[in-house]
Write a protein that holds these residues in place. Structure first.
Motif: not given
Length: 463
Positions: A345-348, A396-403, A412-418
């Motif tokens: 998913h781009g994040i473990e 990937d870390f920057i893309k999905h986790c940065r705020t 949930d890494v399947t939705t990438m909800e923070q």
């Protein structure tokens, strides 16, 4: 051994049960792309910039508290009073990155504001690896005696936690009274103490810290099964196992790490003598070849019978530990599996059933372990695929986790909800390992320094 790149590509094509057409967003074979020294320098600078972004959010919204809630932009404390978790955990990362002004301000905050004279029942293990380790590492890097004084005061306050019939520590300890409590413990919490307490002994000349922590490690080892495995849960009063699942994941992982690292840091031959049969048994029973890929799962500590097939974010430290101890072949194969799991998913995910090919715990709390293993493998093999792999992880870390205010865990890494959470270890470990992966090798000398389980560098001492 088999071609790692082919293995990565093969893993990317394995279907995942229960998820329609689930494939990595970027094929793991992309890790083969080159990251030259100029690109690595650019990435190291980017890591530093992103570290400062996360630290800046903490400073603006949570200064003086344990942590930042990065979505609500509010402070968060572990207990009724702050213990400055994030500043202490982050300090040696700043020093390593050459962020001298930030490090100086952080040292002043710690020296002037922090007191351990608090009526708080704290989690012994977490306080040791985050606070005691952080203070000792920063002291060794700066020579600031105020940091050593705080570390010694903390060590003295926690020592009564070892006062059990077995020498295995209680789970919690009161910082003011020294009273220990909590008997549902595990090998990670009883055995991941010697680097920090041992260094405190070396720096203060008081052998008691080393002796107490080493006894806890030895007593854990002594309770291993006939096939040299430990269980998942143990009662520190009776010394009896209360859960006999054995694996390289949560509640056990860093027990193995410290068996090896206490030999590396202190040249303690007893640790090497415990490590050798322990890792042999771990590799014999935990490792499992599935469709050409190597994974690590769960077994019964007494029989070695397979009881589970879950691998996850915490297990992902295993390749790095194997590489550090010289087992490059197993390390490469396990790292390939870790990276394939990340690329689903781009994040473990926190946990993944590698036989069912199904995520069993979908969160990602900003863990560093896969980055840690990537760094060790690059550092010890020089194989350029690992820096390229690290670039993919970082992007990937920057893309999905940065705020806007920092970095957020993923629900949930399947939705990438923070999630509204930024643990201190992201500044102590995750950013540090990314930086070390791209920075010049001389940034940290592995011949002179051993990294704790919280990635705090501790220097080898001759006495």
């Amino acid at each position: 051994m088999s071609n790692v790149r082919a293995l990565l590509l093969a893993l990317s094509l394995i279907p995942v049960v229960g998820v329609a057409a689930e494939k990595p967003a970027v094929a793991p074979a992309a890790a083969a792309q080159t990251v030259d020294d100029a690109e690595a320098a650019r990435l190291a600078a980017r890591v530093k910039t992103e570290f400062l972004h996360a630290w800046g959010g903490y400073k603006q919204y949570a200064w003086g508290h344990d942590a930042l809630k990065p979505l609500s932009k509010k402070p968060q404390d572990w207990y009724a009073q702050s213990l400055l978790m994030t500043p202490i955990d982050a300090l040696d990362t700043m020093l390593l990155m050459g962020l001298d002004d930030e490090a100086k301000a952080t040292r002043e905050l710690i020296a002037k504001q922090l007191s351990f004279d608090k009526d708080l029942d704290v989690k012994h293990f977490e306080v040791v690896i985050r606070l005691l380790g952080g203070l000792l590492s920063a002291y060794q890097a700066t020579g600031d005696e105020r940091l050593l004084a705080l570390a010694e005061d903390l060590g003295k306050r926690m020592l009564p936690v070892f006062d059990t019939p077995t020498g295995l520590p209680y789970v919690n300890v009161n910082l003011r009274t020294g009273k220990g409590q909590g008997i549902d413990t595990n090998p990670a919490e009883t055995g991941t103490l010697l680097l920090e307490y041992g260094t405190l002994s070396k720096l203060t000349g008081n052998p008691m810290y080393y002796e107490k922590a080493k006894r806890a490690l030895v007593e854990t080892y002594k309770r291993r099964s006939k096939i040299d495995l430990v269980g998942e849960r143990i009662d520190p009063v009776t010394g009896k196992w209360t859960h006999t699942s054995s694996h390289m994941g949560a509640r056990i992982d860093s027990y193995y790490e410290y068996l090896f690292k206490c030999w590396k840091l202190f040249d303690d031959k007893d640790c090497l003598a415990m490590w050798t049969p322990s890792i042999a048994a771990a590799n014999k029973y935990y490792l499992e070849d599935v469709d050409g890929a190597l994974w690590s799962g769960q077994v019964d500590m007494h029989t070695g019978a397979r009881t589970g097939h879950e691998y996850g974010a915490l297990d992902a430290f295993y390749p790095g530990m194997l590489a550090y101890s010289g087992d490059i072949e197993h390390a490469r194969r396990l790292q390939a599996s870790s990276f394939a799991m990340w690329n689903l998913h781009g994040i473990e995910p926190e946990a993944y059933d590698y036989r069912k090919k199904k995520i069993t715990a979908a969160g990602y709390p900003l863990r560093p372990e896969i980055v840690e293993s990537t760094w060790y493998l690059y550092r010890l093999t020089g194989d350029p695929q690992y820096r390229a792999m690290g670039r993919k992880l970082f992007e990937d870390f920057i893309k999905h986790c940065r705020t806007e205010a920092g970095y957020a865990a993923i629900k949930d890494v399947t939705t990438m909800e923070q999630a509204d959470d930024m643990e201190s270890f992201v500044l102590a470990e995750t950013f540090k390992y990314f930086y070390l992966l791209f920075a010049p090798p001389e940034t940290l000398d592995l011949d002179k320094v051993v990294l704790t389980t919280e990635a705090h560098p501790l220097q080898r001492l001759s006495k």
